[in-house]
Design a protein around this motif. Sequence first.
Motif, PDB file in Angstrom:
ATOM      1  N   ASP A 139       0.877  -1.093  -0.108  1.00 40.77           N
ATOM      2  CA  ASP A 139      -0.067   0.095   0.035  1.00 40.77           C
ATOM      3  C   ASP A 139       0.935   1.109   0.040  1.00 40.77           C
ATOM      4  O   ASP A 139       1.993   1.222   0.226  1.00 40.77           O
ATOM      5  N   LYS A 140       0.200   2.222  -0.251  1.00 41.75           N
ATOM      6  CA  LYS A 140       0.928   3.730  -0.593  1.00 41.75           C
ATOM      7  C   LYS A 140       0.043   4.828  -0.206  1.00 41.75           C
ATOM      8  O   LYS A 140      -1.232   4.423  -0.952  1.00 41.75           O
ATOM      9  N   VAL A 141       0.362   5.653   0.417  1.00 41.31           N
ATOM     10  CA  VAL A 141      -0.606   6.717   0.590  1.00 41.31           C
ATOM     11  C   VAL A 141       0.217   8.010   0.597  1.00 41.31           C
ATOM     12  O   VAL A 141       1.555   8.264   0.735  1.00 41.31           O
ATOM     13  N   LYS A 142      -0.684   9.144  -0.215  1.00 40.55           N
ATOM     14  CA  LYS A 142      -0.034  10.236  -0.513  1.00 40.55           C
ATOM     15  C   LYS A 142      -0.788  11.264   0.099  1.00 40.55           C
ATOM     16  O   LYS A 142      -2.121  11.333  -0.034  1.00 40.55           O
ATOM     17  N   ARG A 143      -0.187  11.988   1.020  1.00 36.23           N
ATOM     18  CA  ARG A 143      -0.855  13.130   1.938  1.00 36.23           C
ATOM     19  C   ARG A 143      -0.406  14.736   1.394  1.00 36.23           C
ATOM     20  O   ARG A 143       0.670  14.706   1.327  1.00 36.23           O
ATOM     21  N   LEU A 144      -1.437  15.410   1.221  1.00 36.25           N
ATOM     22  CA  LEU A 144      -1.025  16.826   1.271  1.00 36.25           C
ATOM     23  C   LEU A 144      -1.825  17.209   2.624  1.00 36.25           C
ATOM     24  O   LEU A 144      -2.823  17.400   2.876  1.00 36.25           O
ATOM     25  N   ILE A 145      -0.534  17.795   3.387  1.00 37.02           N
ATOM     26  CA  ILE A 145      -0.915  18.209   4.607  1.00 37.02           C
ATOM     27  C   ILE A 145      -0.969  19.632   4.783  1.00 37.02           C
ATOM     28  O   ILE A 145       0.127  20.464   4.304  1.00 37.02           O
ATOM     29  N   GLU A 146      -1.857  20.450   5.378  1.00 32.92           N
ATOM     30  CA  GLU A 146      -1.846  21.663   5.604  1.00 32.92           C
ATOM     31  C   GLU A 146      -2.189  22.141   6.952  1.00 32.92           C
ATOM     32  O   GLU A 146      -2.520  21.172   7.538  1.00 32.92           O
ATOM     33  N   PRO A 147      -1.976  23.317   7.110  1.00 33.16           N
ATOM     34  CA  PRO A 147      -2.377  23.796   8.695  1.00 33.16           C
ATOM     35  C   PRO A 147      -3.869  23.419   9.249  1.00 33.16           C
ATOM     36  O   PRO A 147      -3.851  22.717  10.457  1.00 33.16           O
ATOM     37  N   ASN A 148      -4.824  23.374   8.280  1.00 34.94           N
ATOM     38  CA  ASN A 148      -6.145  23.221   8.700  1.00 34.94           C
ATOM     39  C   ASN A 148      -6.817  21.739   8.304  1.00 34.94           C
ATOM     40  O   ASN A 148      -7.992  21.554   8.456  1.00 34.94           O
ATOM     41  N   SER A 149      -5.894  21.004   7.343  1.00 34.28           N
ATOM     42  CA  SER A 149      -6.717  19.959   6.889  1.00 34.28           C
ATOM     43  C   SER A 149      -5.685  18.920   6.212  1.00 34.28           C
ATOM     44  O   SER A 149      -4.388  19.289   6.079  1.00 34.28           O
ATOM     45  N   ILE A 150      -6.046  17.800   6.329  1.00 33.73           N
ATOM     46  CA  ILE A 150      -5.071  16.685   5.388  1.00 33.73           C
ATOM     47  C   ILE A 150      -5.998  15.949   4.457  1.00 33.73           C
ATOM     48  O   ILE A 150      -7.204  15.224   4.725  1.00 33.73           O
ATOM     49  N   ASN A 151      -5.514  16.016   3.191  1.00 35.85           N
ATOM     50  CA  ASN A 151      -6.079  15.207   2.230  1.00 35.85           C
ATOM     51  C   ASN A 151      -5.382  13.917   1.759  1.00 35.85           C
ATOM     52  O   ASN A 151      -4.176  14.284   1.574  1.00 35.85           O
ATOM     53  N   ALA A 152      -5.808  12.908   1.630  1.00 35.40           N
ATOM     54  CA  ALA A 152      -5.107  11.778   1.418  1.00 35.40           C
ATOM     55  C   ALA A 152      -5.537  10.978   0.214  1.00 35.40           C
ATOM     56  O   ALA A 152      -6.952  10.857   0.243  1.00 35.40           O
ATOM     57  N   GLU A 153      -4.948   9.998  -0.407  1.00 40.41           N
ATOM     58  CA  GLU A 153      -5.243   9.084  -1.381  1.00 40.41           C
ATOM     59  C   GLU A 153      -4.370   7.991  -0.917  1.00 40.41           C
ATOM     60  O   GLU A 153      -3.202   7.817  -0.971  1.00 40.41           O
ATOM     61  N   TRP A 154      -5.043   6.832  -1.023  1.00 43.86           N
ATOM     62  CA  TRP A 154      -4.529   5.407  -0.474  1.00 43.86           C
ATOM     63  C   TRP A 154      -4.547   4.680  -1.870  1.00 43.86           C
ATOM     64  O   TRP A 154      -5.722   4.567  -2.385  1.00 43.86           O
ATOM     65  N   GLU A 155      -3.737   3.752  -1.940  1.00 42.82           N
ATOM     66  CA  GLU A 155      -3.549   2.998  -3.190  1.00 42.82           C
ATOM     67  C   GLU A 155      -3.134   1.539  -2.614  1.00 42.82           C
ATOM     68  O   GLU A 155      -1.991   1.605  -2.088  1.00 42.82           O
TER      69      GLU A 155
END
Length: 179
Positions: A139-155
């Motif tokens: 598995d692999k996760v790509k995360r965009l981490i910002e001060p007030n949010s985290i967006n992720a996509e898991w493969e």
Amino acid sequence: MKILQIAFALLVSGAFFTPQVKAQEETLLKAERIKADKLPPEVLDAYKKKFPNANLKDIVKLPTKVYKKDWEIEESQQPTGDEEYYNLFLSGDNIQLEALYDRNGNLIRANEVAKNVALPTNTMQYIVKNYKGYLVKKDKVKRLIEPNSINAEWEVTIAKGKDSKRLLFGTDGEFKKEK
């Protein structure tokens, strides 16, 4: 005589319609690599707190104009031009990070790629329920981490015998699609 008149007319018209070439002014902005001892202590403390298992590999100090161009800051932030930003490149066991901080240690944005980490519970439940007999291979996760949010996509790659599938999941582990 007619040839002379044509030549003169071409010469005169050329004087009025000659394309002008202007030298373009270019300002070179320098993003420079720095050593950890040149990093503000606030940035050092902030990254160690946020990413305790990551090792600092490289640091690039960015002037505001480079940061604004490459990271597209919002005009509402109204930079004064003397701000400094630090792009940190970090790594750890199965993880690669690029994090951008201001000189006060505030995280602006980070991009993280992690492999073979614990999957969200609902992701595992979905796989068990909908892909009976399949095992998670990687598995692999790509995360965009910002001060007030985290967006992720898991493969997630699953396999059953010789049959394998790639599944994509969103930030909260919800199923998106099969590839």
